[in-house]
Design an enzyme around this catalytic site. Structure first.
Site, short mmCIF file in Angstrom:
data_model
loop_
_atom_site.label_atom_id
_atom_site.label_comp_id
_atom_site.label_asym_id
_atom_site.label_seq_id
_atom_site.Cartn_x
_atom_site.Cartn_y
_atom_site.Cartn_z
N LEU A 34 -7.79 -9.48 -11.99
CA LEU A 34 -8.38 -8.87 -13.18
C LEU A 34 -9.73 -8.27 -12.83
O LEU A 34 -10.53 -8.90 -12.14
CB LEU A 34 -8.53 -9.94 -14.26
N GLY B 160 0.77 -1.24 0.00
CA GLY B 160 0.00 0.00 0.00
C GLY B 160 0.80 1.29 0.00
O GLY B 160 0.30 2.32 0.45
N SER B 161 2.02 1.27 -0.56
CA SER B 161 2.77 2.54 -0.56
C SER B 161 2.16 3.55 -1.52
O SER B 161 2.21 4.76 -1.28
CB SER B 161 4.26 2.31 -0.86
N ASN B 162 1.57 3.09 -2.61
CA ASN B 162 0.88 4.04 -3.50
C ASN B 162 -0.37 4.58 -2.83
O ASN B 162 -0.72 5.76 -3.00
CB ASN B 162 0.53 3.37 -4.84
N LEU C 280 -3.93 -7.25 -7.39
CA LEU C 280 -3.51 -8.36 -8.23
C LEU C 280 -4.69 -9.24 -8.66
O LEU C 280 -4.74 -10.43 -8.36
CB LEU C 280 -2.47 -9.22 -7.49
N HIS D 229 1.47 0.84 -13.14
CA HIS D 229 2.34 -0.30 -13.43
C HIS D 229 3.78 0.20 -13.36
O HIS D 229 4.07 1.32 -13.81
CB HIS D 229 2.01 -0.84 -14.84
N GLU E 211 6.67 6.29 -8.92
CA GLU E 211 5.26 5.88 -8.96
C GLU E 211 4.42 6.79 -8.08
O GLU E 211 3.35 7.25 -8.47
CB GLU E 211 5.10 4.45 -8.44
N ASP F 63 -2.96 -4.85 -17.58
CA ASP F 63 -2.01 -3.79 -17.99
C ASP F 63 -2.21 -3.36 -19.43
O ASP F 63 -1.25 -3.17 -20.18
CB ASP F 63 -0.55 -4.29 -17.82
N ASN G 160 -4.93 2.35 -13.35
CA ASN G 160 -3.98 1.44 -12.71
C ASN G 160 -2.58 2.02 -12.86
O ASN G 160 -2.30 2.73 -13.82
CB ASN G 160 -4.04 0.06 -13.37
#
Ligand code: GRF
Length: 203
Positions: free
Chosen positions: A98, A20-22, A96, A115, A185, A156, A113
């Site tokens: 779909l 969860g750093s983003n 992680l 990436h 990011e 992606d 998203n």
């Protein structure tokens, strides 16, 4: 959503599966008013995701939908729930799984998203974690860096919204590269959400 952009800003749902750093960066971006809006809910498909603690620390509601229980109906319930709490944007941050059509249809062009590498060359099913940086290093390109894109039902795959370049050094390892890319990011995701929330980027 247009009205909210002008007035109270956007309601964001962040989907996580891990550390969860983003998520943390997005929460900070809202707090610092770079993003005009708020993280209204966090959705995790793992009850041991580190990001859950981050959300709780900031008083953000967390909903755990474990993967084994996921079904079409379950995603329908999740979709209904997100609509009921007026979510404008879904930001996948290390999620992680779909995203099924039911959710994409209801939030068309409103799911994004991040990436950790250029797309489409270094994405796709199974391309996550160190495998991404490993493949980047094997390819002998000079620059890598995170990409934010629209989510379209394939891993992606949707339209690229923005990308930050990160230089690759001769003595890089996947871990060294990951350490530099993750910092970019955080900046990129906040920047993109900032532009969306102020109407500077139209999805
Ligand atoms: C990030 O590298 C992101 O690009 C990828 O998954 C990772 C999640 O990291 N999709 P964190 O959980 O946000 O720290």
């Amino acid at each position: 959503m247009a009205g909210q952009v002008v007035n109270q800003g956007i309601n964001i749902a962040v989907f996580i599966s891990g550390r969860g750093s983003n998520l943390q960066a997005i929460i900070r971006g809202c707090r610092d008013k770079k993003i005009k809006g708020r993280v209204k809910v966090v959705i995790s498909n793992r009850r041991d995701a580190g990001g859950i603690e981050i959300a709780k620390k900031h008083g953000i509601a967390v909903f755990v939908y474990e993967k084994k229980k996921f079904s079409h109906k379950r995603y329908q319930q999740l979709t209904d729930f997100l609509k009921s709490v007026d979510i404008d944007i879904i930001a996948l941050a290390g999620y992680l799984e779909l995203i099924p059509p039911v959710l994409i249809r209801q939030f068309e062009n409103r799911i994004i998203n991040i990436h950790p590498a250029p797309l489409p060359d270094f994405g796709g099913k199974g391309m996550y974690g160190m495998k991404v940086h490993q493949k980047v290093l094997e390819s002998n390109i000079k620059y890598t860096g995170p990409t934010v894109h629209l989510v379209d039902g394939q891993y992606d795959h949707g339209k690229v919204l923005d990308h930050y370049p990160v230089e690759i050094f001769p003595d890089d390892t996947p871990q060294l590269l990951a350490n530099r890319v993750i910092l970019k990011e955080h900046q990129l995701y906040v920047d993109v959400l900032s532009k969306i929330s102020t109407g500077k980027m139209i999805l």
